[in-house]
Scaffold this motif. Structure first.
Motif, PDB file in Angstrom:
ATOM      1  N   ASN A  14      -5.970  11.069  -2.425  1.00 29.50           N
ATOM      2  CA  ASN A  14      -6.484  11.574  -1.350  1.00 29.50           C
ATOM      3  C   ASN A  14      -7.018  10.675  -0.463  1.00 29.50           C
ATOM      4  OD1 ASN A  14      -6.143  14.089  -2.661  1.00 29.50           O
ATOM      5  ND2 ASN A  14      -8.136  14.470  -3.435  1.00 29.50           N
ATOM      6  N   ASN A  15      -7.612   9.762  -0.812  1.00 25.76           N
ATOM      7  CA  ASN A  15      -8.134   8.759  -0.018  1.00 25.76           C
ATOM      8  C   ASN A  15      -6.984   8.069   0.872  1.00 25.76           C
ATOM      9  OD1 ASN A  15     -10.842   8.982  -0.559  1.00 25.76           O
ATOM     10  ND2 ASN A  15     -10.742   7.201  -2.168  1.00 25.76           N
ATOM     11  N   HIS A  16      -5.852   7.684  -0.060  1.00 28.26           N
ATOM     12  CA  HIS A  16      -4.600   7.450   0.552  1.00 28.26           C
ATOM     13  C   HIS A  16      -4.146   8.199   1.697  1.00 28.26           C
ATOM     14  CE1 HIS A  16      -0.056   7.270   0.540  1.00 28.26           C
ATOM     15  NE2 HIS A  16      -0.187   6.038   1.176  1.00 28.26           N
ATOM     16  N   GLU A  17      -4.216   9.751   1.468  1.00 25.74           N
ATOM     17  CA  GLU A  17      -3.507  10.701   2.467  1.00 25.74           C
ATOM     18  C   GLU A  17      -4.420  10.276   3.881  1.00 25.74           C
ATOM     19  OE1 GLU A  17      -2.666  14.566   1.446  1.00 25.74           O
ATOM     20  OE2 GLU A  17      -1.506  14.162  -0.262  1.00 25.74           O
ATOM     21  N   ALA A  18      -5.642  10.130   3.630  1.00 27.29           N
ATOM     22  CA  ALA A  18      -6.400   9.810   4.984  1.00 27.29           C
ATOM     23  C   ALA A  18      -6.001   8.720   5.902  1.00 27.29           C
ATOM     24  CB  ALA A  18      -7.895   9.839   4.500  1.00 27.29           C
ATOM     25  N   ILE A  19      -5.458   7.791   4.860  1.00 27.82           N
ATOM     26  CA  ILE A  19      -4.863   6.714   5.818  1.00 27.82           C
ATOM     27  C   ILE A  19      -3.659   6.992   6.460  1.00 27.82           C
ATOM     28  CG2 ILE A  19      -3.964   4.335   5.200  1.00 27.82           C
ATOM     29  CD1 ILE A  19      -5.738   4.012   2.920  1.00 27.82           C
ATOM     30  N   VAL A  20      -2.672   7.573   5.717  1.00 33.22           N
ATOM     31  CA  VAL A  20      -1.571   8.162   6.237  1.00 33.22           C
ATOM     32  C   VAL A  20      -1.800   9.099   7.643  1.00 33.22           C
ATOM     33  CG1 VAL A  20       0.587   9.540   5.891  1.00 33.22           C
ATOM     34  CG2 VAL A  20      -0.117   7.878   4.263  1.00 33.22           C
ATOM     35  N   HIS A  21      -2.842  10.006   7.431  1.00 38.95           N
ATOM     36  CA  HIS A  21      -2.984  10.811   8.661  1.00 38.95           C
ATOM     37  C   HIS A  21      -3.509   9.929   9.793  1.00 38.95           C
ATOM     38  CE1 HIS A  21      -4.126  14.589  10.573  1.00 38.95           C
ATOM     39  NE2 HIS A  21      -5.286  14.004  10.823  1.00 38.95           N
TER      40      HIS A  21
ATOM     41  N   LEU B 135      -2.424  -1.399   4.657  1.00 34.79           N
ATOM     42  CA  LEU B 135      -3.407  -0.821   3.926  1.00 34.79           C
ATOM     43  C   LEU B 135      -2.752   0.487   3.281  1.00 34.79           C
ATOM     44  CD1 LEU B 135      -6.426  -0.593   2.893  1.00 34.79           C
ATOM     45  CD2 LEU B 135      -6.845   0.722   5.015  1.00 34.79           C
ATOM     46  N   ASN B 136      -1.875   1.185   3.947  1.00 36.87           N
ATOM     47  CA  ASN B 136      -1.300   2.038   3.475  1.00 36.87           C
ATOM     48  C   ASN B 136      -0.603   1.849   2.221  1.00 36.87           C
ATOM     49  OD1 ASN B 136       0.394   4.710   3.224  1.00 36.87           O
ATOM     50  ND2 ASN B 136       1.984   3.596   4.394  1.00 36.87           N
ATOM     51  N   TRP B 137       0.302   0.522   2.241  1.00 37.11           N
ATOM     52  CA  TRP B 137       1.094   0.173   0.864  1.00 37.11           C
ATOM     53  C   TRP B 137       0.125  -0.063  -0.008  1.00 37.11           C
ATOM     54  CZ3 TRP B 137       6.333  -1.270  -0.140  1.00 37.11           C
ATOM     55  CH2 TRP B 137       7.224  -0.454   1.037  1.00 37.11           C
ATOM     56  N   GLU B 138      -0.797  -0.746   0.311  1.00 37.91           N
ATOM     57  CA  GLU B 138      -1.605  -1.473  -0.792  1.00 37.91           C
ATOM     58  C   GLU B 138      -2.284  -0.394  -1.559  1.00 37.91           C
ATOM     59  OE1 GLU B 138      -4.069  -4.239   1.332  1.00 37.91           O
ATOM     60  OE2 GLU B 138      -2.373  -5.903   0.596  1.00 37.91           O
ATOM     61  N   GLU B 139      -2.805   0.833  -0.849  1.00 40.03           N
ATOM     62  CA  GLU B 139      -3.651   1.763  -1.253  1.00 40.03           C
ATOM     63  C   GLU B 139      -2.664   2.840  -2.025  1.00 40.03           C
ATOM     64  OE1 GLU B 139      -6.903   2.176  -1.726  1.00 40.03           O
ATOM     65  OE2 GLU B 139      -7.013   0.180  -0.903  1.00 40.03           O
ATOM     66  N   GLY B 140      -1.379   2.876  -1.464  1.00 38.98           N
ATOM     67  CA  GLY B 140      -0.590   3.978  -1.951  1.00 38.98           C
ATOM     68  C   GLY B 140       0.594   3.575  -2.728  1.00 38.98           C
ATOM     69  N   MET B 141       0.801   2.355  -3.175  1.00 42.60           N
ATOM     70  CA  MET B 141       2.343   2.179  -3.525  1.00 42.60           C
ATOM     71  C   MET B 141       2.106   2.411  -5.302  1.00 42.60           C
ATOM     72  SD  MET B 141       2.246  -1.900  -3.398  1.00 42.60           S
ATOM     73  CE  MET B 141       0.955  -3.086  -4.005  1.00 42.60           C
ATOM     74  N   GLU B 142       1.028   2.082  -5.995  1.00 46.53           N
ATOM     75  CA  GLU B 142       0.973   2.588  -7.202  1.00 46.53           C
ATOM     76  C   GLU B 142       1.466   4.156  -7.290  1.00 46.53           C
ATOM     77  OE1 GLU B 142      -2.118   2.048 -10.811  1.00 46.53           O
ATOM     78  OE2 GLU B 142      -2.460   3.577  -9.710  1.00 46.53           O
ATOM     79  N   GLY B 143       0.787   4.801  -6.479  1.00 46.28           N
ATOM     80  CA  GLY B 143       1.036   6.373  -6.738  1.00 46.28           C
ATOM     81  C   GLY B 143       2.668   6.506  -6.067  1.00 46.28           C
ATOM     82  N   TRP B 144       3.247   5.877  -5.348  1.00 48.43           N
ATOM     83  CA  TRP B 144       4.475   6.109  -5.057  1.00 48.43           C
ATOM     84  C   TRP B 144       5.777   5.797  -5.965  1.00 48.43           C
ATOM     85  CZ3 TRP B 144       4.093   2.536  -0.058  1.00 48.43           C
ATOM     86  CH2 TRP B 144       3.408   3.021   1.090  1.00 48.43           C
ATOM     87  N   VAL B 145       5.288   4.837  -7.029  1.00 51.33           N
ATOM     88  CA  VAL B 145       6.302   4.386  -8.179  1.00 51.33           C
ATOM     89  C   VAL B 145       5.849   4.886  -9.337  1.00 51.33           C
ATOM     90  CG1 VAL B 145       6.806   2.346  -6.465  1.00 51.33           C
ATOM     91  CG2 VAL B 145       5.108   2.166  -8.294  1.00 51.33           C
ATOM     92  N   MET B 146       4.636   5.013  -9.729  1.00 53.43           N
ATOM     93  CA  MET B 146       4.261   5.290 -11.064  1.00 53.43           C
ATOM     94  C   MET B 146       5.013   6.328 -11.804  1.00 53.43           C
ATOM     95  SD  MET B 146       2.764   4.003 -13.874  1.00 53.43           S
ATOM     96  CE  MET B 146       1.469   2.882 -13.286  1.00 53.43           C
ATOM     97  N   ALA B 147       5.041   7.502 -11.427  1.00 54.59           N
ATOM     98  CA  ALA B 147       5.740   8.689 -11.828  1.00 54.59           C
ATOM     99  C   ALA B 147       7.275   8.469 -11.619  1.00 54.59           C
ATOM    100  CB  ALA B 147       5.257   9.709 -11.258  1.00 54.59           C
ATOM    101  N   PRO B 148       7.858   8.131 -10.729  1.00 57.36           N
ATOM    102  CA  PRO B 148       9.367   7.995 -10.568  1.00 57.36           C
ATOM    103  C   PRO B 148       9.934   7.043 -11.453  1.00 57.36           C
ATOM    104  CG  PRO B 148       8.320   8.330  -8.458  1.00 57.36           C
ATOM    105  CD  PRO B 148       7.291   8.133  -9.256  1.00 57.36           C
ATOM    106  N   TYR B 149       9.211   5.855 -11.527  1.00 59.27           N
ATOM    107  CA  TYR B 149       9.883   4.776 -12.268  1.00 59.27           C
ATOM    108  C   TYR B 149       9.519   4.910 -13.877  1.00 59.27           C
ATOM    109  CZ  TYR B 149      10.295   1.442  -8.111  1.00 59.27           C
ATOM    110  OH  TYR B 149      10.352   0.782  -7.184  1.00 59.27           O
ATOM    111  N   THR B 150       8.591   5.626 -14.096  1.00 57.23           N
ATOM    112  CA  THR B 150       8.468   5.846 -15.568  1.00 57.23           C
ATOM    113  C   THR B 150       9.108   6.875 -16.127  1.00 57.23           C
ATOM    114  OG1 THR B 150       6.403   7.049 -15.254  1.00 57.23           O
ATOM    115  CG2 THR B 150       6.152   4.603 -15.848  1.00 57.23           C
TER     116      THR B 150
END
Length: 308
Positions: free
Chosen positions: A46-53, A250-265
């Motif tokens: 949710n915090n990351h989405e605020a950055i994207v917005h 900041l977007n990358w640093e805060e969001g990248m774990e969420g971008w890859v954890m589910a797809p990669y595993t």
């Protein structure tokens, strides 16, 4: 989940849907239509989405949209996430009825009375009356939709004649204008991993590049595409792009774990430990000032014909 259970969920408001989560590798994900969407729905996300917005607002020069809409009465925000865009558009048009839909419940907040949120799967058959909406908004759904033409057809049939659709997506292809990103660089391999996930799941990560054509093929007219650059880091000499670059880092640093954890595993078969090591490598690459890397953001808007 049985059909009766799904039907009981469809259309509920956020007040009755507060425990629909899947816990996995330290993050939480939606449980309704489990696995259909790949990003988390927890507080960190949710915090990351605020950055994207904020990035999107900066990119559009303090605008929520670019389509030439006038006095809309009914607005639909597909994949609303935290509901931040829907809340802002409801504030801008207090006489409009704004609906935000998502697979996850939106937490209660300060949204105005003309804004409400529903649990729904946009890829299922819509239950709204035809020709209901004046404006349909989509943002950041890359890698989430199996059949984009079908979704655009539903948008077309549920818009009023003359109504507008607008979509914003970011490309997963990292690029450099000056050749500082080699094909074997970490951030180039990041893009190839996303393409492999898309190949295995059948859900494209390249909708940014294709949405203009698909929207036109669905029957919309007056298709307009705008392209923007988001630098990764403040390397640009352009002051506006430099500031966008700071926020995008900041977007990358805060969001990248969420971008890859589910797809990669789930899709690529990596272990959480392998993902953690990969993220360390990504962080080093993000901070490499010798590589001037950016990715593209595209916005498309189009109108439903007055006679269709």
């Amino acid at each position: 989940m049985s059909n009766s259970a799904e039907n009981s969920v469809r259309g509920r408001t956020l007040a009755t849907t507060t425990t629909m989560y899947r816990y996995e590798n330290g993050r939480t994900y939606h449980a309704y239509r489990d696995g259909e969407y790949w990003q988390p729905n927890d507080e960190k996300q949710n915090n990351h989405e605020a950055i994207v917005h904020h990035l999107c607002i900066m990119t559009l020069k303090d605008q929520l949209y670019l389509a030439p809409i006038e006095d809309p009465k009914s607005i639909l925000d597909l994949g609303t996430g935290t509901g931040i865009w829907a809340t802002d558009i409801a504030d801008k048009f207090p006489s409009a009825d704004v609906i935000g839909t998502d697979l996850s419940p939106v937490q209660p907040g300060m949204q105005p009375d003309n804004c409400r949120f529903e649990i729904d799967d946009m890829c299922s058959e819509w239950t709204y009356p035809l020709s209901t909406f004046d404006f349909i908004h989509i943002r950041g759904l890359f890698g989430s939709i199996t059949d984009w033409p079908a979704l655009y057809k539903q948008c077309l049939s549920h818009l009023q004649p003359g109504g507008w659709i607008e979509q914003v997506e970011w490309s997963i292809h990292n690029r450099s204008a000056d050749g500082t990103l080699s094909p074997d660089a970490t951030l180039a391999r990041w893009s190839r991993n996303a393409l492999e996930c898309a190949h295995r799941t059948g859900k494209t990560f390249e909708i940014a590049e294709n949405m203009a054509g698909l929207i036109r093929e669905a029957g919309f007219e007056g298709v307009v595409e705008r392209r923007f650059k988001w630098p990764i880091g403040p390397w640009s000499s352009d002051l506006t792009l430099k500031e966008i670059g700071r926020w995008n880092l900041l977007n990358w640093e805060e969001g990248m774990e969420g971008w890859v954890m589910a797809p990669y595993t789930r899709v690529l078969g990596w272990t959480p430990a392998q993902v953690a090591d990969w993220l360390k490598e990504i962080r080093r690459a993000l901070r490499d000032r010798k590589r001037h890397v950016y990715h593209e953001v595209r916005l498309v808007y189009a109108r439903k014909p007055l006679e269709s």
